[in-house]
Design an enzyme around this catalytic site. Sequence first.
Site, short mmCIF file in Angstrom:
data_model
loop_
_atom_site.label_atom_id
_atom_site.label_comp_id
_atom_site.label_asym_id
_atom_site.label_seq_id
_atom_site.Cartn_x
_atom_site.Cartn_y
_atom_site.Cartn_z
N GLY A 48 0.93 -1.40 0.10
CA GLY A 48 -0.12 -0.01 -0.07
C GLY A 48 0.85 1.42 -0.06
O GLY A 48 0.32 2.21 -0.43
N GLU A 102 3.86 4.22 5.61
CA GLU A 102 2.51 3.37 5.34
C GLU A 102 1.31 4.03 4.81
O GLU A 102 1.49 5.46 4.75
CB GLU A 102 2.15 2.71 7.02
CG GLU A 102 0.99 2.11 6.95
CD GLU A 102 0.95 0.64 6.23
OE1 GLU A 102 1.35 0.54 5.12
OE2 GLU A 102 0.61 -0.14 6.89
N ASP A 103 0.58 3.59 4.32
CA ASP A 103 -0.34 4.12 3.43
C ASP A 103 -1.36 4.69 4.46
O ASP A 103 -2.13 5.81 4.37
CB ASP A 103 -1.00 2.96 2.51
CG ASP A 103 -1.53 1.74 3.04
OD1 ASP A 103 -1.55 1.65 4.04
OD2 ASP A 103 -2.22 1.18 2.12
N ASP A 106 -5.39 2.19 10.45
CA ASP A 106 -6.46 1.89 10.67
C ASP A 106 -6.86 1.41 12.18
O ASP A 106 -6.73 2.22 13.03
CB ASP A 106 -7.09 0.86 9.65
CG ASP A 106 -8.31 0.46 9.80
OD1 ASP A 106 -9.33 1.66 9.94
OD2 ASP A 106 -8.76 -0.60 9.34
N THR A 107 -7.01 0.17 12.25
CA THR A 107 -6.80 -0.47 13.92
C THR A 107 -5.64 -0.29 14.29
O THR A 107 -5.58 -0.26 15.70
CB THR A 107 -7.09 -2.14 13.88
OG1 THR A 107 -6.27 -2.88 13.07
CG2 THR A 107 -8.77 -2.37 13.09
N GLY A 108 -4.59 0.00 13.63
CA GLY A 108 -3.44 -0.04 14.28
C GLY A 108 -2.50 -1.38 14.54
O GLY A 108 -1.40 -1.34 14.70
N THR A 110 -1.37 -3.42 12.33
CA THR A 110 -0.04 -3.52 11.51
C THR A 110 1.11 -2.73 12.08
O THR A 110 2.37 -3.38 12.26
CB THR A 110 -0.35 -3.25 10.09
OG1 THR A 110 -1.64 -3.69 9.51
CG2 THR A 110 0.65 -3.35 9.11
N LEU A 111 0.82 -1.41 12.30
CA LEU A 111 1.84 -0.47 12.67
C LEU A 111 2.50 -0.92 14.20
O LEU A 111 3.72 -0.73 14.38
CB LEU A 111 1.46 0.76 12.56
CG LEU A 111 1.57 1.38 11.07
CD1 LEU A 111 0.84 2.85 11.01
CD2 LEU A 111 2.90 1.44 10.52
N LYS A 134 -7.06 6.78 10.39
CA LYS A 134 -8.35 6.81 11.03
C LYS A 134 -8.18 6.65 12.25
O LYS A 134 -8.50 5.30 12.64
CB LYS A 134 -9.16 5.43 10.09
CG LYS A 134 -9.28 5.55 8.60
CD LYS A 134 -10.35 4.31 8.48
CE LYS A 134 -10.15 3.85 6.86
NZ LYS A 134 -10.82 2.70 6.70
N PHE A 155 -14.08 3.64 3.68
CA PHE A 155 -13.27 2.70 3.11
C PHE A 155 -12.92 3.44 1.73
O PHE A 155 -13.84 3.67 0.80
CB PHE A 155 -13.92 1.30 2.81
CG PHE A 155 -12.74 0.31 2.31
CD1 PHE A 155 -11.81 -0.11 3.15
CD2 PHE A 155 -12.68 -0.06 0.88
CE1 PHE A 155 -10.89 -1.07 2.82
CE2 PHE A 155 -11.66 -0.72 0.70
CZ PHE A 155 -10.63 -1.21 1.17
N ASP A 162 -5.81 -0.24 -1.77
CA ASP A 162 -6.38 -1.35 -2.65
C ASP A 162 -7.71 -1.63 -2.11
O ASP A 162 -7.97 -1.56 -0.74
CB ASP A 162 -5.60 -2.51 -3.12
CG ASP A 162 -5.61 -3.36 -1.75
OD1 ASP A 162 -5.09 -2.93 -0.52
OD2 ASP A 162 -5.93 -4.66 -1.90
N ARG A 168 -5.21 0.33 -6.89
CA ARG A 168 -3.95 1.07 -6.32
C ARG A 168 -3.43 2.19 -7.22
O ARG A 168 -2.94 3.09 -6.91
CB ARG A 168 -2.76 0.16 -6.13
CG ARG A 168 -2.98 -0.99 -5.22
CD ARG A 168 -1.78 -1.78 -4.54
NE ARG A 168 -2.02 -3.06 -4.09
CZ ARG A 168 -2.19 -3.25 -2.86
NH1 ARG A 168 -2.06 -2.08 -2.18
NH2 ARG A 168 -2.43 -4.23 -2.17
P1 IMP Z 1 -4.55 -1.91 10.28
O1 IMP Z 1 -3.80 -2.78 10.69
O2 IMP Z 1 -5.97 -2.22 10.72
O3 IMP Z 1 -4.20 -0.38 11.13
O4 IMP Z 1 -4.63 -1.71 8.85
C1 IMP Z 1 -3.88 -1.19 8.16
C2 IMP Z 1 -3.74 -1.84 6.78
O5 IMP Z 1 -5.14 -2.02 6.31
C3 IMP Z 1 -3.33 -0.80 5.81
O6 IMP Z 1 -2.09 -0.92 5.60
C4 IMP Z 1 -4.07 -0.98 4.61
O7 IMP Z 1 -3.55 -1.85 3.87
C5 IMP Z 1 -5.44 -1.67 5.19
N1 IMP Z 1 -6.54 -0.60 5.13
C6 IMP Z 1 -7.25 -0.07 6.05
N2 IMP Z 1 -8.13 0.79 5.86
C7 IMP Z 1 -8.15 1.00 4.56
C8 IMP Z 1 -9.01 1.71 3.42
O8 IMP Z 1 -9.96 2.17 3.93
N3 IMP Z 1 -8.75 1.44 2.16
C9 IMP Z 1 -7.72 0.33 1.80
N4 IMP Z 1 -7.27 -0.27 2.61
C10 IMP Z 1 -7.11 -0.01 3.89
MG MG Z 2 -1.06 -1.74 3.46
#
Ligand code: IMP
Ligand code: MG
Length: 186
Positions: A48, A102-103, A106-108, A110-111, A134, A155, A162, A168
Amino acid sequence: MAKQNLHQKIDSVFLTKKQIKTRVKELGKQITKDYAGKSLVIVGVLKGSTIFLADLIRCIDLPCVIDFVTVKSYEGTESKGKIQTFIDLREDIKGKDVLIVEDIADTGLTLNFLTEVLKSRSPKSLQICTLLDKPSRRKVKVRPRYVGFKIPNLFVVGYGLDYNELYRNLCYIGIFKQSELNVTSI
Ligand code: IMP
Ligand code: MG
């Protein structure tokens, strides 16, 4: 078979190409200022972050080493809640100034996961730059030092983001049509 159009499932444009370009330049300038006199290891999160990273690094006027990791917790529009894939860095980051790119946060999950993994390797510093944030969706603590745009719980796709690996390559960030989400045949 119906003719495919890249834009037909986009409800509306959320951030234009111009808005993104302006903000990416500002972020690059800020990073250049904050790390003046240093060099950086930029860690892009595949896939992303690729478009954002490619534009951002050209706005950073510092010596930079670029590396990538793959961390995946998403399928469709929902985080699976656990990390599915991890392909590691090639660079040794011990004692280095590291910036994760990072792109979207969201929930956090991944980071948070990535930060913990990289922290254990004793970098000199470790910060996060995310194009989108977010904060309302956060499940675990993640505090990106650099945020392009704070966005509501929508979203979005494009500029690297993606939906099931597509969109993308849109030059803008668009809101995906609610009615098309979770449809398997995209
Ligand atoms: P997290 O682990 O929930 O913070 O998610 C992070 C990953 O979710 C990002 O790297 C994105 O690939 C994906 N993601 C979260 N929200 C969106 C969205 O609105 N559109 C597309 N991908 C998203
Ligand atoms: Mg991603």
